[in-house]
Design an enzyme around this catalytic site. Structure first.
Site, PDB file in Angstrom:
ATOM      1  N   GLU A  15      -5.959   6.888  -1.356  1.00 32.70           N
ATOM      2  CA  GLU A  15      -5.856   5.741  -0.448  1.00 32.70           C
ATOM      3  C   GLU A  15      -6.560   4.518  -1.020  1.00 32.70           C
ATOM      4  O   GLU A  15      -6.079   3.399  -0.895  1.00 32.70           O
ATOM      5  CB  GLU A  15      -6.439   6.086   0.925  1.00 32.70           C
ATOM      6  CG  GLU A  15      -5.671   7.171   1.686  1.00 32.70           C
ATOM      7  CD  GLU A  15      -4.227   6.794   1.974  1.00 32.70           C
ATOM      8  OE1 GLU A  15      -3.918   5.588   2.002  1.00 32.70           O
ATOM      9  OE2 GLU A  15      -3.401   7.703   2.153  1.00 32.70           O
ATOM     10  N   HIS A  74       0.839  -1.199   0.000  1.00 35.84           N
ATOM     11  CA  HIS A  74       0.000   0.000   0.000  1.00 35.84           C
ATOM     12  C   HIS A  74       0.882   1.261   0.000  1.00 35.84           C
ATOM     13  O   HIS A  74       0.665   2.181  -0.788  1.00 35.84           O
ATOM     14  CB  HIS A  74      -0.929  -0.037   1.224  1.00 35.84           C
ATOM     15  CG  HIS A  74      -1.669   1.238   1.468  1.00 35.84           C
ATOM     16  ND1 HIS A  74      -3.008   1.388   1.184  1.00 35.84           N
ATOM     17  CD2 HIS A  74      -1.269   2.435   1.946  1.00 35.84           C
ATOM     18  CE1 HIS A  74      -3.378   2.616   1.481  1.00 35.84           C
ATOM     19  NE2 HIS A  74      -2.337   3.269   1.952  1.00 35.84           N
ATOM     20  N   GLU A  75       1.884   1.276   0.869  1.00 33.85           N
ATOM     21  CA  GLU A  75       2.775   2.451   0.929  1.00 33.85           C
ATOM     22  C   GLU A  75       3.551   2.618  -0.374  1.00 33.85           C
ATOM     23  O   GLU A  75       3.776   3.729  -0.844  1.00 33.85           O
ATOM     24  CB  GLU A  75       3.746   2.344   2.108  1.00 33.85           C
ATOM     25  CG  GLU A  75       3.093   2.275   3.483  1.00 33.85           C
ATOM     26  CD  GLU A  75       2.062   3.357   3.726  1.00 33.85           C
ATOM     27  OE1 GLU A  75       2.236   4.488   3.213  1.00 33.85           O
ATOM     28  OE2 GLU A  75       1.062   3.075   4.401  1.00 33.85           O
ATOM     29  N   HIS A  77       1.679   4.490  -3.026  1.00 35.83           N
ATOM     30  CA  HIS A  77       1.765   5.954  -2.922  1.00 35.83           C
ATOM     31  C   HIS A  77       3.029   6.451  -3.615  1.00 35.83           C
ATOM     32  O   HIS A  77       3.042   7.476  -4.270  1.00 35.83           O
ATOM     33  CB  HIS A  77       1.820   6.393  -1.453  1.00 35.83           C
ATOM     34  CG  HIS A  77       0.512   6.249  -0.731  1.00 35.83           C
ATOM     35  ND1 HIS A  77      -0.664   6.768  -1.213  1.00 35.83           N
ATOM     36  CD2 HIS A  77       0.204   5.663   0.445  1.00 35.83           C
ATOM     37  CE1 HIS A  77      -1.642   6.494  -0.355  1.00 35.83           C
ATOM     38  NE2 HIS A  77      -1.140   5.819   0.653  1.00 35.83           N
TER      39      HIS A  77
HETATM   40 ZN   LIG Z   1      -1.972   5.247   2.437  1.00 36.56          ZN
END
Ligand SMILES: [Zn+2]
Length: 422
Positions: A358, A278-279, A282
């Site tokens: 997100e 997930h990170e 980004h």
């Molecule tokens: Zn995030």
């Protein structure tokens, strides 16, 4: 006129506090829809009764603090202005210092100190509540130290910005907002660049991930996403909190993916890999740069609006504020008041953009790790450790939440699970 103003302002604030209290504690329905009872989004399936009750109450208290603290700041700034205190601090500076930038710096110091002292009890209350719910694990001295560091860091930043802005306002009363904005571009990028290596380490200790086996797995995942390998950091947070977190920060060669040690202690490897993916999303989708771009756009609109609003306000109510023009540093509380209102009003927009990013990061991570079960359990553990609500009230979502609700995030993982036959 002054007395009437005070009464009206305080009355209005109390009415607002009361309405927000009713809305958060008695009005908004934060239960999950009946059709989802017993599924993996239902907190009853993964939290015990006490934790579940605590998560509801604790979230409501935190939301209440969020909604009252900014308007309380507005009330305070208004009082500083109308009571003549601002004017007095300005005169004080002028009597004691010759150079204008030192006067401005001194004025900013007194205002910052006042705000710090007035808001410290509120902050202490928040800390005590967090301790009593078992979220914070920080001892008082460490908490106080963080507060003092924050005071000086904020003061230094604010003083630089205000000295430059008020110098510009005096030099170019018509176009200061444009020049101020142009200067804010390199300043913002500089602050973001030094954040992970200069500012963050003032509060916590950062080091490369210690679990080498896990590091190996994360680096393999990073290689799959074409991310330069040395970007995973661990931060010692367990002496401060029980909640879990991970984030990406910084720009250029200083950008980092950071994991709290609490996350490492509570999640298993598959769950951590999901969070890391997930990170990485980004990072891969350049959300930080999009964020800076959006922030700069909002700053431009905000400074322009502040200019118009301040001039109009001083024209109409200058006598009440004891101000003749915005060139006086005594107008700073009005400047802070207006920018704070604009920032608060922009929350729904910035949060919306953040929630879209997100969601994209979650989708990316699901695809990359292809392990929705790990996603679901990590979301459940995140909710439990932070005592967060699965389904927050609408106003909380709009003004406060930069992430989709846990209900939505788990639903997304479940959809992935169903479509991919996991
Ligand atoms: Zn995030």
């Amino acid at each position: 006129m002054r007395k009437k103003w005070f009464l009206a302002a305080i009355g209005l604030f109390l009415l607002y506090v009361f309405s927000i209290y009713i809305y958060l504690f008695h009005g908004a329905d934060t239960s999950i829809p009946d059709s989802l009872n017993g599924t993996s989004v239902d907190p009853k399936t993964f939290m015990d009764d006490e934790t579940l009750e605590n998560s509801e109450t604790y979230s409501k208290i935190r939301n209440f603090f969020f909604f009252i603290s900014t308007p309380l700041e507005w009330l305070f700034l208004g009082i500083v202005l109308v009571s003549g205190l601002s004017k007095r601090l300005d005169r004080w500076g002028r009597d004691s210092w010759k150079r204008q930038f030192v006067q401005t710096g001194a004025y900013v110091f007194w205002i910052s100190l006042l705000l710090f002292v007035v808001f410290l009890p509120l902050s202490y209350l928040r800390y005590k509540i967090s301790l009593s719910y078992g979220i914070s694990t920080q001892v008082f001295s460490s908490w106080m130290k963080d507060n003092l560091i924050e005071f000086w860091v904020d003061y230094a930043m604010t003083a630089i910005v205000v000295i430059v802005l008020y110098w510009l306002i005096r030099k170019s009363p018509k176009r200061w907002w444009l020049f101020g904005w142009l200067l804010s571009i390199p300043f913002t990028i500089f602050v973001m660049f030094i954040q992970p290596v200069v500012i963050d380490p003032l509060y916590n200790e950062f080091y490369p991930l210690q679990n080498k086996e896990l590091e190996e797995k994360i680096l393999t995942l990073a290689a799959k996403a074409d991310i330069p390998a040395d970007h995973v950091y661990e931060v010692n947070m367990s002496e401060k909190t029980n909640s879990l977190n991970a984030y990406v920060t910084g720009v250029g060669t200083n950008s980092r993916i950071v994991l709290w040690d609490t996350t490492l202690n509570s999640l298993d490897d598959d769950e951590i890999l999901f969070i890391m993916a997930h990170e990485m999303a980004h990072y891969v989708e350049k959300h930080i740069y999009l964020g800076i771009g959006g922030y700069l756009l909002l700053t431009l609109a905000g400074l322009w609006l502040t200019d118009k609003w301040m001039k109009r306000s001083i024209r109409k109510r200058g006598e009440l504020y004891q101000l003749e023009s915005m060139q006086e540093i005594a107008s700073l509380p009005l400047f802070l008041l207006i920018t704070s209102i604009l920032l608060f009003a922009a929350n729904p927009i910035t949060n919306y953009v953040s929630r879209v990013q997100e969601t994209r990061a979650d989708q990316y991570a699901l695809k990359m790790t292809d392990n929705p079960e790990a996603a679901i359990t990590s979301f459940q553990k995140l909710s439990e450790s932070g005592l967060s609500q699965m389904n927050p009230a609408l106003l909380v979502k709009l003004f406060r939440n930069s992430h989709p609700s846990m209900l939505e995030r788990i639903q997304l993982a479940k959809e992935y699970e169903e479509t991919h036959g996991k």
